[in-house]
Scaffold this motif. Structure first.
Motif, PDB file in Angstrom:
ATOM      1  N   GLU A 193      20.214  56.149  60.013  1.00 35.44           N
ATOM      2  CA  GLU A 193      20.776  55.939  61.182  1.00 35.44           C
ATOM      3  C   GLU A 193      19.135  55.727  61.989  1.00 35.44           C
ATOM      4  N   ASP A 194      18.797  57.298  60.783  1.00 38.18           N
ATOM      5  CA  ASP A 194      17.589  57.771  60.878  1.00 38.18           C
ATOM      6  C   ASP A 194      15.940  56.703  60.954  1.00 38.18           C
ATOM      7  N   SER A 195      15.670  56.417  61.523  1.00 38.82           N
ATOM      8  CA  SER A 195      14.417  55.363  61.258  1.00 38.82           C
ATOM      9  C   SER A 195      13.392  56.261  60.658  1.00 38.82           C
ATOM     10  N   GLN A 196      13.326  57.716  60.921  1.00 42.26           N
ATOM     11  CA  GLN A 196      12.177  58.391  59.793  1.00 42.26           C
ATOM     12  C   GLN A 196      12.604  58.176  58.679  1.00 42.26           C
ATOM     13  N   HIS A 197      13.259  58.204  58.327  1.00 36.99           N
ATOM     14  CA  HIS A 197      13.994  57.963  56.371  1.00 36.99           C
ATOM     15  C   HIS A 197      13.801  56.896  55.958  1.00 36.99           C
ATOM     16  N   ILE A 198      13.129  57.043  54.872  1.00 35.91           N
ATOM     17  CA  ILE A 198      12.195  55.578  53.606  1.00 35.91           C
ATOM     18  C   ILE A 198      13.873  54.872  53.664  1.00 35.91           C
ATOM     19  N   LYS A 199      14.277  54.009  53.737  1.00 33.44           N
ATOM     20  CA  LYS A 199      15.402  53.336  53.207  1.00 33.44           C
ATOM     21  C   LYS A 199      15.641  53.231  51.845  1.00 33.44           C
ATOM     22  N   PRO A 200      17.106  53.783  51.634  1.00 37.72           N
ATOM     23  CA  PRO A 200      17.093  52.924  49.627  1.00 37.72           C
ATOM     24  C   PRO A 200      16.937  52.124  49.607  1.00 37.72           C
ATOM     25  N   ASP A 201      16.431  51.852  47.891  1.00 39.66           N
ATOM     26  CA  ASP A 201      16.802  50.454  47.107  1.00 39.66           C
ATOM     27  C   ASP A 201      17.995  50.381  46.678  1.00 39.66           C
ATOM     28  N   LEU A 202      18.780  51.748  46.713  1.00 38.22           N
ATOM     29  CA  LEU A 202      20.209  51.686  45.930  1.00 38.22           C
ATOM     30  C   LEU A 202      20.424  52.679  45.905  1.00 38.22           C
ATOM     31  N   ILE A 203      21.750  52.811  46.488  1.00 42.16           N
ATOM     32  CA  ILE A 203      22.622  54.306  46.804  1.00 42.16           C
ATOM     33  C   ILE A 203      24.047  54.380  45.504  1.00 42.16           C
ATOM     34  N   PHE A 204      24.003  55.272  45.700  1.00 40.18           N
ATOM     35  CA  PHE A 204      25.382  56.004  44.752  1.00 40.18           C
ATOM     36  C   PHE A 204      25.969  56.530  45.371  1.00 40.18           C
ATOM     37  N   LEU A 205      27.096  56.019  45.655  1.00 40.62           N
ATOM     38  CA  LEU A 205      28.947  56.276  46.641  1.00 40.62           C
ATOM     39  C   LEU A 205      29.005  56.894  46.095  1.00 40.62           C
ATOM     40  N   ASP A 206      29.593  58.453  46.332  1.00 36.81           N
ATOM     41  CA  ASP A 206      31.181  58.663  45.971  1.00 36.81           C
ATOM     42  C   ASP A 206      32.107  58.075  46.651  1.00 36.81           C
ATOM     43  N   ILE A 207      33.047  57.828  46.556  1.00 36.10           N
ATOM     44  CA  ILE A 207      34.513  57.309  47.948  1.00 36.10           C
ATOM     45  C   ILE A 207      34.935  58.073  47.833  1.00 36.10           C
ATOM     46  N   HIS A 208      35.639  59.416  47.845  1.00 36.53           N
ATOM     47  CA  HIS A 208      36.078  60.196  47.932  1.00 36.53           C
ATOM     48  C   HIS A 208      35.286  62.076  48.189  1.00 36.53           C
ATOM     49  N   LEU A 209      34.996  61.728  50.209  1.00 37.84           N
ATOM     50  CA  LEU A 209      34.010  62.560  50.210  1.00 37.84           C
ATOM     51  C   LEU A 209      34.475  63.898  51.051  1.00 37.84           C
ATOM     52  N   GLU A 210      33.924  64.543  51.192  1.00 38.20           N
ATOM     53  CA  GLU A 210      35.032  65.953  52.247  1.00 38.20           C
ATOM     54  C   GLU A 210      35.509  65.803  53.555  1.00 38.20           C
ATOM     55  N   ASP A 211      35.343  64.694  54.161  1.00 36.40           N
ATOM     56  CA  ASP A 211      35.341  64.179  55.332  1.00 36.40           C
ATOM     57  C   ASP A 211      36.152  63.201  55.989  1.00 36.40           C
ATOM     58  N   ASP A 212      35.809  62.323  54.426  1.00 33.23           N
ATOM     59  CA  ASP A 212      36.614  60.411  54.700  1.00 33.23           C
ATOM     60  C   ASP A 212      36.548  59.916  53.069  1.00 33.23           C
ATOM     61  N   LEU A 213      36.510  58.910  53.177  1.00 33.67           N
ATOM     62  CA  LEU A 213      36.646  58.081  52.576  1.00 33.67           C
ATOM     63  C   LEU A 213      34.674  56.861  52.130  1.00 33.67           C
ATOM     64  N   GLY A 214      34.148  56.482  51.486  1.00 30.10           N
ATOM     65  CA  GLY A 214      32.664  56.423  51.573  1.00 30.10           C
ATOM     66  C   GLY A 214      32.789  54.861  51.866  1.00 30.10           C
ATOM     67  N   PHE A 215      34.075  53.619  52.151  1.00 28.73           N
ATOM     68  CA  PHE A 215      33.797  52.538  53.134  1.00 28.73           C
ATOM     69  C   PHE A 215      33.225  53.480  54.268  1.00 28.73           C
ATOM     70  N   ARG A 216      33.697  54.533  55.142  1.00 32.34           N
ATOM     71  CA  ARG A 216      34.075  54.420  56.178  1.00 32.34           C
ATOM     72  C   ARG A 216      32.012  54.161  56.561  1.00 32.34           C
ATOM     73  N   ILE A 217      31.341  54.377  55.682  1.00 30.09           N
ATOM     74  CA  ILE A 217      29.797  54.766  56.009  1.00 30.09           C
ATOM     75  C   ILE A 217      29.094  52.774  56.156  1.00 30.09           C
ATOM     76  N   ILE A 218      29.717  52.377  55.005  1.00 29.25           N
ATOM     77  CA  ILE A 218      29.676  51.128  54.942  1.00 29.25           C
ATOM     78  C   ILE A 218      30.014  50.091  55.756  1.00 29.25           C
ATOM     79  N   ASP A 219      31.199  50.428  56.915  1.00 25.85           N
ATOM     80  CA  ASP A 219      32.220  49.779  58.073  1.00 25.85           C
ATOM     81  C   ASP A 219      31.600  50.321  58.958  1.00 25.85           C
ATOM     82  N   HIS A 220      31.064  52.016  59.070  1.00 30.13           N
ATOM     83  CA  HIS A 220      30.513  52.067  60.340  1.00 30.13           C
ATOM     84  C   HIS A 220      28.503  51.203  60.567  1.00 30.13           C
TER      85      HIS A 220
END
Length: 256
Positions: free
Chosen positions: A44-71
């Motif tokens: 969400e931080d506009s100061q960060h460079i937008k990645p071309d590709l994300i490598f996403l672990d599904i089971h993260l320490e606080d929730d499923l990675g799909f939550r990021i996509i949905d949010h």
């Protein structure tokens, strides 16, 4: 190419970065993030460079990675990396490019990036149905539990088969595994997460600080006051006691 790694296993994240550099030294890893919450904040931080590709672990320490996509209603291409296989179809229903099971193989990683490049330069093109069907079939034949762990010895990293692990312990604020040949390694998992990753038919958490494999148990000794003590292979320096509140479940586990 700018890449974001979302992965809560430190050793796995480092290995993935090394594999990416091996594939193409020009690849730039923008960040390695361990949780859903931190990932959402970072993206969400506009100061960060937008990645071309994300490598996403599904089971993260606080929730499923799909939550990021949905949010975030995320549209950035994603390569899913996971120790599980039951989310294959859901991954391809999102903007998934590929689905890699851990430990990640260099050839499979290369294939995933090649696929991304093809899709990236051919807007609107989706993974063909035959490749998705093949992946679904391939992953459906596996049981979904983690069959290897990445461990380190000095500066070297190597992959260790789960079947070679006798037990896991939590000692001195760190988690360790012990192999049947007596070797001891630290791992970047809590015992709670290990309970999710390990096959419950083969591994059982006997108390707050120990998970044992069925084949590591040499004998079961009944003590006074209904307590149970295990003799393990290899021998554990402390008493391997089954917690009182786990005894019933432990007996049921032995009977499976």
């Amino acid at each position: 190419m700018n890449v974001l790694i979302i992965e809560d296993e430190v050793l796995t994240a480092k290995r993935l970065q090394n594999l990416l550099v091996r594939y193409d030294p020009a690849i730039r890893v923008l960040a390695q993030i361990p949780s859903v919450k931190q990932s959402i904040t970072w993206l969400e931080d506009s100061q960060h460079i937008k990645p071309d590709l994300i490598f996403l672990d599904i089971h993260l320490e606080d929730d499923l990675g799909f939550r990021i996509i949905d949010h975030l209603n995320l549209t950035i291409p994603i390569v899913f990396t996971t120790a599980y296989n039951e989310y294959t179809l859901k991954a391809f229903k999102t903007n998934g490019i590929d689905y890699l099971l851990k430990p990640i193989d260099f050839a499979e990683l290369s294939s995933a990036i090649d696929k991304f490049k093809q899709l990236h330069f051919t807007p609107g093109k989706l993974p063909d149905l035959s490749s998705i069907t093949s992946l679904l079939y391939q992953h459906s034949r596996q049981d979904g539990f983690k069959d290897r762990f990445m461990v380190s010895a000095g500066s070297k990293l190597f992959s260790l088969a789960t079947r070679d692990i006798a037990y896991f312990t939590f000692e001195q604020k760190a988690t360790f595994l012990r192999t049947f040949d007596g070797k001891r390694f630290s791992v970047d998992y809590s015992l709670d997460k290990l309970c999710q990753l390990l096959d419950p038919k083969e591994y059982f958490r006997i108390n707050r600080s120990m998970i044992v494999s069925m084949t590591s148990i040499l004998s079961i000794n009944a003590l006074s006051a209904g307590k149970i003590k295990l003799a393990l292979n290899p021998d554990f320096v402390q008493d391997a006691l089954v917690s009182t509140d786990r005894i019933t479940d432990f007996k049921q586990w032995l009977g499976k």
